[in-house]
Design an enzyme around this catalytic site. Sequence first.
Site, PDB file in Angstrom:
ATOM      1  N   PHE A  20      43.781  14.405  78.228  1.00 20.40           N
ATOM      2  CA  PHE A  20      44.342  14.989  77.025  1.00 20.40           C
ATOM      3  C   PHE A  20      45.327  14.012  76.396  1.00 20.40           C
ATOM      4  CE2 PHE A  20      43.027  19.450  77.718  1.00 20.40           C
ATOM      5  CZ  PHE A  20      42.662  19.390  79.050  1.00 20.40           C
ATOM      6  N   THR A  23      39.489  15.942  82.896  1.00 19.58           N
ATOM      7  CA  THR A  23      39.620  15.884  81.444  1.00 19.58           C
ATOM      8  C   THR A  23      40.939  15.212  81.107  1.00 19.58           C
ATOM      9  OG1 THR A  23      38.254  17.827  81.091  1.00 19.58           O
ATOM     10  CG2 THR A  23      39.722  17.210  79.297  1.00 19.58           C
TER      11      THR A  23
END
Lengths: 280, 280
Positions: free
Chosen positions: A175, A173
């Site tokens: 960010f 992921t």
Amino acid sequence: VTTAAIQGVRGSFSHAAAIDASDEDVEVVECRTFEDLFDAVAAGRADRGVVPVENSLAGAVQRNMDLLLEHDLHVVAEAQVRVRLCLAARPGTALEGVERVASHPVALEQCRAFFRAKPGLEPVAAFDTAGSIKELMTGESLYDAAIGSSLAASLYGASVLATDLEDDPGNYTRFLIVAGEPGSEAVAGAKTSLVFSVRHEPGSLHAALGVLAAYGVDLTRLESRPIPGRPWEYRFYADIRGATAGRQRAALEALGGVVEEVRVLGRYQERVRAGVTAGT
Amino acid sequence: VTTAAIQGVRGSFSHAAAIDASDEDVEVVECRTFEDLFDAVAAGRADRGVVPVENSLAGAVQRNMDLLLEHDLHVVAEAQVRVRLCLAARPGTALEGVERVASHPVALEQCRAFFRAKPGLEPVAAFDTAGSIKELMTGESLYDAAIGSSLAASLYGASVLATDLEDDPGNYTRFLIVAGEPGSEAVAGAKTSLVFSVRHEPGSLHAALGVLAAYGVDLTRLESRPIPGRPWEYRFYADIRGATAGRQRAALEALGGVVEEVRVLGRYQERVRAGVTAGT
């Protein structure tokens, strides 16, 4: 010590990203929603906000793209976290005794092989990965186990019954770290996140990308989002890198001449390494 | 009579789309997951499958974009449904007596003003809009009300306590209708859905869009999706229209020369009107 607002609770992958993106110790400010997170940073209740924007398997975190545009915060850094999912349960629970497994629907979807191999397990939708582990440990939950990071399992005192539940180890992921003020020029550069919309006519997106290509900047991401109130019209989120910071600025100025509107969300250092692995 | 596979249960917006997209009476084949839906069409258990691909507020239905690529079905039509959300409860329930309201997280997110105005209501995540209404009416649910279409409310005998809960009336979902065989040439044309990936080098997307622009075809949608196993690389889903069907074919042939790979998902008639309004 720096304070970082995250959506959800301690032990989340956002928490891991906050640690990864900071050179200082991080004190987490838990926010119920991403709206609250943006508000916390805007109001100065946190130095930074940690915003998941894309996953290498699931794709864009769509709502957060919209929030970046709706708020006047600045992207000052990026972070990446390898998403390793484990099955957490109350100490003393055996894997055979587990019937209902809670997590965020996206996390559940990323453990398909695990659920296929154990057809007796019923997935239960929750709002949060770390939150489902925390709730499990308070004893009020309607499920026997939860899927989240081993960081969350250890923070809340849960036992880990199984690890590496995710189907694909290439599960990262990304960010964006937002703040009330832009990053300093010394730190900024290398990468720019922006949003633009094009005129609703044939060839308009092609023309916009042509400007970037002409300036020798590289488009590392292009993500479309609907424009509210204008069904089937879109704006585009782009990340660019390459050339020099000055060249990127010139490219964005030229882009302004061919698109309907453009906004720079922030300039920051590119994070090339794959980042931390939560909870290991 | 034609059979149409939908994800979820009768009364869903997919059900409404199936009705909208067919000139014949529609018999629904309920599927638990979208994977099951694709399998049902591939195996001939349904003539067509109804696949939501984007919402004018929430954006792409990401997983379904991937499923289109993972299966060898053909897009033969499109449909649009205006998403009107109502609050359904068991007959005899008063709005004041409602505490927990279930629906799919996306539907809950589209009713923010409603929940802000009634802070006593707790949203509860469910896998499905129509399914949450159906479950409510079986009496086993852990909530007092559910948000879905009035079609679902009427099919399952629920009372409608409030209507038009959605924040934005410009709330449409677009569906692609898939089948085992391509649409007939007589019907096909006008619009083409395709997927392509570009070489991982600067300017490659710009070059691809340049081919489409050169042939005078209009890009009505461009959606990126991650390529599994290649973090931060993407493929693009595109819908094109305009020029002639022959010109679109020539453009796609030329596109093949500049991209890494390209696949046509289907050719079909453009649906310009806004489609049916579920349950009204």
